[in-house]
Design an enzyme around this catalytic site. Structure first.
Site, PDB file in Angstrom:
ATOM      1  N   GLY B  64       6.446  -4.733   6.713  1.00 44.74           N
ATOM      2  CA  GLY B  64       5.590  -3.681   7.256  1.00 44.74           C
ATOM      3  C   GLY B  64       4.928  -4.140   8.529  1.00 44.74           C
ATOM      4  O   GLY B  64       5.016  -5.311   8.888  1.00 44.74           O
ATOM      5  N   GLU B  81       9.907  -1.655  12.871  1.00 47.71           N
ATOM      6  CA  GLU B  81       9.773  -2.653  11.817  1.00 47.71           C
ATOM      7  C   GLU B  81      11.120  -2.931  11.138  1.00 47.71           C
ATOM      8  O   GLU B  81      11.483  -4.083  10.896  1.00 47.71           O
ATOM      9  CB  GLU B  81       8.747  -2.139  10.797  1.00 47.71           C
ATOM     10  CG  GLU B  81       8.233  -3.165   9.849  1.00 47.71           C
ATOM     11  CD  GLU B  81       7.607  -4.340  10.572  1.00 47.71           C
ATOM     12  OE1 GLU B  81       7.772  -5.453  10.085  1.00 47.71           O
ATOM     13  OE2 GLU B  81       6.973  -4.152  11.651  1.00 47.71           O
ATOM     14  N   GLU B  85      13.318  -6.595  11.079  1.00 49.11           N
ATOM     15  CA  GLU B  85      13.691  -7.314   9.851  1.00 49.11           C
ATOM     16  C   GLU B  85      15.184  -7.348   9.593  1.00 49.11           C
ATOM     17  O   GLU B  85      15.677  -8.238   8.909  1.00 49.11           O
ATOM     18  CB  GLU B  85      12.998  -6.688   8.632  1.00 49.11           C
ATOM     19  CG  GLU B  85      11.479  -6.692   8.673  1.00 49.11           C
ATOM     20  CD  GLU B  85      10.893  -8.097   8.557  1.00 49.11           C
ATOM     21  OE1 GLU B  85      11.590  -9.000   8.075  1.00 49.11           O
ATOM     22  OE2 GLU B  85       9.731  -8.278   8.983  1.00 49.11           O
ATOM     23  N   PRO B 102      -9.371   2.107  -0.260  1.00 46.80           N
ATOM     24  CA  PRO B 102     -10.048   1.221   0.695  1.00 46.80           C
ATOM     25  C   PRO B 102      -9.831  -0.260   0.415  1.00 46.80           C
ATOM     26  O   PRO B 102      -9.886  -1.071   1.330  1.00 46.80           O
ATOM     27  CB  PRO B 102     -11.537   1.571   0.520  1.00 46.80           C
ATOM     28  CG  PRO B 102     -11.585   2.817  -0.264  1.00 46.80           C
ATOM     29  CD  PRO B 102     -10.297   2.953  -1.001  1.00 46.80           C
ATOM     30  N   ASP B 103      -9.586  -0.617  -0.848  1.00 46.42           N
ATOM     31  CA  ASP B 103      -9.519  -2.051  -1.172  1.00 46.42           C
ATOM     32  C   ASP B 103      -8.096  -2.547  -1.411  1.00 46.42           C
ATOM     33  O   ASP B 103      -7.897  -3.617  -1.953  1.00 46.42           O
ATOM     34  CB  ASP B 103     -10.372  -2.339  -2.403  1.00 46.42           C
ATOM     35  CG  ASP B 103      -9.908  -1.525  -3.608  1.00 46.42           C
ATOM     36  OD1 ASP B 103      -9.013  -0.677  -3.445  1.00 46.42           O
ATOM     37  OD2 ASP B 103     -10.439  -1.743  -4.701  1.00 46.42           O
ATOM     38  N   GLU B 134      10.266 -16.206   5.180  1.00 44.95           N
ATOM     39  CA  GLU B 134      11.584 -15.979   4.599  1.00 44.95           C
ATOM     40  C   GLU B 134      11.807 -14.492   4.432  1.00 44.95           C
ATOM     41  O   GLU B 134      10.851 -13.739   4.278  1.00 44.95           O
ATOM     42  CB  GLU B 134      11.654 -16.573   3.189  1.00 44.95           C
ATOM     43  CG  GLU B 134      11.870 -18.057   3.089  1.00 44.95           C
ATOM     44  CD  GLU B 134      11.958 -18.452   1.618  1.00 44.95           C
ATOM     45  OE1 GLU B 134      13.051 -18.407   1.039  1.00 44.95           O
ATOM     46  OE2 GLU B 134      10.901 -18.761   1.029  1.00 44.95           O
TER      47      GLU B 134
END
Lengths: 254, 254
Positions: B64, B81, B85, B102-103, B134
């Site tokens: 991400g 992205e 990759e 939020p967390d 990796e």
DNA sequence: TCAAAAGTGTTTCCCATACACCCATGC
DNA sequence: GCATGGGTGTATGGGAAACACTTTTGA
């Protein structure tokens, strides 16, 4: 998730405490909500607000609001916004799609997470929120140019909507139409989920699919899909108020 | 959308030019990608990276990256992205869901728009991006505790994944399983979409559904769903290389 | 008695599933 | 000749769709 910091090394804690979230320019994040209901005339309709401020001042739009980072989840932003516009809490919100083109809002880059809400008309108390001068229900209609919205003699075409809200609404309708075939969405639009007749439910299906359905086939699939699976219960009562043959009442479970 | 400012009043232009996007605390926005492929042994697998920095340093995660506001759409962030990759461009990305508690990231409030990519193994050039030490393909497996991931003798359980990535992957698999029945997703996983046999396609369905399918019935539904609708064309050639009866070759259109 | 909603029965067709069976090839 | 994948035919059962029909009520 909350206690991630408790199992951290000192080095990592140091990293977290000095983390600079401003490395990348951040977009604003909003949630917008497509609020569907079935109106008094059994037509599928949605809630639009008239924007009170720039940009698109005076244009119609779906309600939405900014996420306050650190204070609430995107789901909570949507719930808060729904409550502000309709006075409703504990309504099931379904995430629809996230829109994130840089120029979709002329102010700044705004990423919008869009939700769909299905609410029974009877419980709706429409109010214009902070940024709106009006809030009204509009019937969803079609003509040769496609989708338009209608409240009494007021007609709104797709092009009249603010931002990319026409695209959003079209996607929401498409999804609703698909979901109705395999999800229990229709029940959320009933006046009273714990006491309804098969024909009340059928009318909701007809409004959403925008065509009439065969009575016999609808009841057969109702029995198969819902009654035999236990998601709906026969109340053993009848609705006798109307000027016609009393209809059996059913109850939606959970 | 781009020329909104051209039709503005002076007053509105003034508003837009002095607009302060910092009124609300903004979250960071990232896109994460669940990259599925079918490995050499015909098993459904996905790409995981090993995190090189805090937080969750050393844990496995899906790739991400941060959206750079004003510069790119969320779709473009995901494409960028994916390229970093896997070296792949022009792969169809499907938006899966947006996560916004939020967390969910200990650094700051991070809203993540998650995409799913289906890529043919043969075209994959796996590289570890900026923040990873990796990058590897892992088979998707199940035991009594549910989902786990396997590469050779390396086993990763759900609990070993960074952030809420285990939830994300489970949702992605669920959605893939559903979509395969009504979308043409399986074709994206073929080694060569313009020259494949029915049994090669069948093996992909079996990997995704995690059960074996009846040969006769699979070909019947293949003919009905794809060949007769014109989405697949009979090439009129046969694959003769293997030590068995030559198989008819088909081509996926668009 | 009549309109309108409520409810039943029947037929037809399509499709999913199960399963028995034959075909072509290289080893 | 036999394993393996490639390919065909047939029977069953359930559900979607179309449609003809009866029942109950209030006005």
């Amino acid at each position: 998730m909350k206690d991630y910091r408790k199992n951290c090394s000192k080095e990592e804690l140091e990293y977290l405490n000095t983390y600079d979230s401003g490395k990348y320019e951040k977009p604003s994040v909003t949630t917008d909500i497509v609020i569907f209901t079935i109106d008094e005339e059994d037509d599928l309709s949605l809630l639009l607000i008239r924007r009170g401020g720039y940009p698109y001042k005076g244009s119609w739009a779906i309600p939405g609001g900014f996420l306050e980072a650190g204070k609430e989840s995107i789901d909570e932003t949507a719930e808060r916004e729904l409550f502000e516009e309709t006075g409703l809490k504990n309504i099931h919100l379904t995430q629809l799609y996230t829109f994130g083109k840089p120029d979709r809002d002329p102010r700044t880059h705004v990423v919008s997470v869009v939700y769909t809400a299905l609410v029974p008309k009877t419980q709706l108390q429409i109010r214009a929120g902070d940024d709106a001068t009006e809030a009204k229900l509009f019937k969803i209609k079609y003509d040769i140019d496609g989708l338009y919205f209608k409240n009494g003699s007021v007609m709104i075409s797709k092009g009249d909507l603010a931002f990319d809200h026409a695209d959003i609404i079209e996607l929401a309708i498409k999804r609703l139409r698909n979901r109705i075939d395999y999800e229990a969405d229709a029940f959320a639009l009933l006046k009273d989920r714990s006491s309804f007749t098969i024909y009340e439910l059928k009318r909701i299906y007809e409004s959403i699919k925008n065509r009439s359905l065969d009575t016999a086939n609808f009841r057969k699939s109702f029995f198969r899909s819902y009654l035999s699976s236990g998601r709906v219960r026969d109340r053993g009562e009848k609705r006798e108020d109307a000027g016609r043959k009393p209809a059996e009442l059913y109850e939606f479970i959970a």
